[in-house]
Design a protein around this motif. Structure first.
Motif, short mmCIF file in Angstrom:
data_model
loop_
_atom_site.label_atom_id
_atom_site.label_comp_id
_atom_site.label_asym_id
_atom_site.label_seq_id
_atom_site.Cartn_x
_atom_site.Cartn_y
_atom_site.Cartn_z
N UNK A 23 0.81 -1.22 0.00
CA UNK A 23 0.00 0.00 0.00
C UNK A 23 0.84 1.27 0.00
N UNK A 24 0.34 2.31 -0.65
CA UNK A 24 1.03 3.59 -0.70
C UNK A 24 1.01 4.26 0.68
N UNK A 25 2.12 4.91 1.00
CA UNK A 25 2.24 5.63 2.27
C UNK A 25 1.95 7.10 1.99
N UNK A 26 0.93 7.64 2.64
CA UNK A 26 0.58 9.04 2.41
C UNK A 26 1.56 9.95 3.14
N UNK A 27 1.49 11.24 2.82
CA UNK A 27 2.43 12.18 3.46
C UNK A 27 2.15 12.27 4.95
N UNK A 28 0.89 12.06 5.36
CA UNK A 28 0.59 12.08 6.79
C UNK A 28 1.16 10.84 7.49
N UNK A 29 1.16 9.72 6.81
CA UNK A 29 1.65 8.47 7.39
C UNK A 29 3.17 8.37 7.37
N UNK A 30 3.80 9.16 6.52
CA UNK A 30 5.23 8.98 6.26
C UNK A 30 6.10 9.12 7.51
N UNK A 31 5.94 10.14 8.35
CA UNK A 31 6.82 10.24 9.53
C UNK A 31 6.75 9.00 10.42
N UNK A 32 5.55 8.50 10.68
CA UNK A 32 5.40 7.30 11.51
C UNK A 32 5.98 6.08 10.81
N UNK A 33 5.78 6.01 9.50
CA UNK A 33 6.30 4.90 8.71
C UNK A 33 7.83 4.85 8.81
N UNK A 34 8.48 6.00 8.67
CA UNK A 34 9.93 6.04 8.73
C UNK A 34 10.44 5.73 10.14
N UNK A 35 9.71 6.19 11.16
CA UNK A 35 10.10 5.87 12.53
C UNK A 35 10.02 4.37 12.77
N UNK A 36 8.96 3.74 12.26
CA UNK A 36 8.80 2.29 12.44
C UNK A 36 9.90 1.54 11.68
N UNK A 37 10.23 2.03 10.49
CA UNK A 37 11.26 1.38 9.68
C UNK A 37 12.61 1.46 10.40
N UNK A 38 12.92 2.62 10.94
CA UNK A 38 14.19 2.77 11.64
C UNK A 38 14.20 1.99 12.95
N UNK A 39 13.05 1.90 13.59
CA UNK A 39 12.96 1.11 14.82
C UNK A 39 13.22 -0.37 14.53
N UNK A 40 12.75 -0.84 13.38
CA UNK A 40 13.02 -2.23 12.98
C UNK A 40 14.51 -2.42 12.74
N UNK A 41 15.13 -1.46 12.06
CA UNK A 41 16.58 -1.52 11.87
C UNK A 41 17.31 -1.61 13.21
N UNK A 42 16.90 -0.76 14.16
CA UNK A 42 17.54 -0.77 15.47
C UNK A 42 17.30 -2.07 16.22
N UNK A 43 16.10 -2.62 16.10
CA UNK A 43 15.79 -3.90 16.74
C UNK A 43 16.74 -4.98 16.25
N UNK A 44 16.95 -5.01 14.94
CA UNK A 44 17.82 -6.03 14.35
C UNK A 44 19.29 -5.78 14.71
N UNK A 45 19.76 -4.56 14.45
CA UNK A 45 21.18 -4.27 14.60
C UNK A 45 21.63 -4.23 16.05
N UNK A 46 20.79 -3.70 16.92
CA UNK A 46 21.21 -3.48 18.30
C UNK A 46 20.73 -4.59 19.24
N UNK A 47 19.44 -4.78 19.32
CA UNK A 47 18.94 -5.78 20.27
C UNK A 47 19.27 -7.20 19.83
N UNK A 48 18.92 -7.54 18.57
CA UNK A 48 19.23 -8.88 18.09
C UNK A 48 20.75 -9.05 17.94
N UNK A 49 21.42 -7.98 17.50
CA UNK A 49 22.87 -8.05 17.34
C UNK A 49 23.59 -8.36 18.63
N UNK A 50 23.07 -7.86 19.74
CA UNK A 50 23.68 -8.12 21.04
C UNK A 50 23.45 -9.55 21.51
#
Length: 270
Positions: A23-50
């Motif tokens: 589904x397309x991400x609207x401009x209103x959804x975009x900030x939350x979408x990017x926060x969630x995407x970066x949170x997933x990156x952090x979950x993998x790299x930091x928490x799972x990485x440890x």
């Protein structure tokens, strides 16, 4: 079930959602979408990485592979979006540094062959933590692939820089391109950094100002080319020659940095 397994299950669930969402991400959804995407990156790299470094590496590869599909969900890929994947590439490089160089090199080249334009951007971040020998192996593998896809040559240039191989870097440019000031400067600065004065001078001479017009007057030199030529003269011990060009350049351009460099070159300058 260990903590690492629980984190891996959570990461897999969220990765699966990213991999399958269309589904397309609207401009209103975009900030939350990017926060969630970066949170997933952090979950993998930091928490799972440890907890489970190898599991984190596997999932960072998967995360980076979502770039094209995720990008299609946005109206435009801005700096915030690109930064998430750039950070993931850096996370991956840091984790790969402890792995077998040949396996790492193969994996990098295969990933870049699938998405050369993306890896043309990510390569510096991913390569920075890796040993020069690993980059050299990857460079050899990549040069053997001889792909013509956009971004592939830029990826090879990043590998050449990481491997400290200026010759391989130069080989990515056609002879005509090497005669242009931007490429000549890029090559000369790398040769100078490697301590190869003769090669630096040869690279710069290919793009030296040429006579023009009926009277055969020399064209004004490109400013960056001139700066590299000054550095070349200084590196070769021709201080007087470098000073003469600094002064002539200031007279022609009124560039303050040239005047400052000229004055700083006086033997009694304090």
């Amino acid at each position: 079930v260990g903590k690492g397994d629980r984190v891996a299950v959570t990461a897999d669930r969220r990765l699966g959602a990213v991999e399958t969402s269309r589904g397309q991400v609207t401009w209103r959804q975009k900030p939350a979408f990017l926060r969630d995407l970066d949170a997933l990156r952090g979950l993998i790299a930091e928490r799972l990485g440890a907890e489970a470094p190898d599991a984190a590496v596997e999932r960072l590869w998967r995360f980076l592979a979502t770039y094209a599909q995720t990008g299609r969900r946005l109206r435009e890929r801005d700096e915030a979006f690109e930064a998430v994947y750039q950070a993931a590439a850096a996370d991956l490089g840091a984790r790969l540094a402890a792995h077998d160089p040949h396996l790492v090199a193969n994996a990098l080249v295969e990933a870049a062959a699938q998405a050369p334009q993306a890896w043309a951007v990510w390569a510096p971040a991913a390569l920075a933590p890796l040993a020069q020998a690993t980059a050299a192996i990857a460079l050899s593998r990549a040069r053997a692939r001889a792909l013509s896809a956009p971004g592939w040559m830029v990826f090879i240039r990043h590998l050449a820089d990481a491997a400290g191989d200026v010759t391989a870097y130069a080989d990515t440019f056609a002879p005509g391109a090497r005669a242009t000031p931007p490429v000549a400067v890029a090559l000369a600065r790398r040769w100078l950094a490697a301590g190869h004065l003769v090669q630096a001078g040869a690279a710069l001479r290919l793009a030296a100002p040429k006579p023009k017009g009926i009277l055969g007057r020399l064209a004004a030199p490109d400013f960056d080319w001139e700066s590299a030529w000054i550095d070349y003269l200084d590196a070769g011990g021709d201080h007087d020659g470098a000073q003469a060009i600094r002064w002539a350049s200031f007279q022609r351009t009124l560039e303050v940095s040239r005047a400052k460099a000229y004055v700083a070159g006086f033997s009694d300058f304090d």
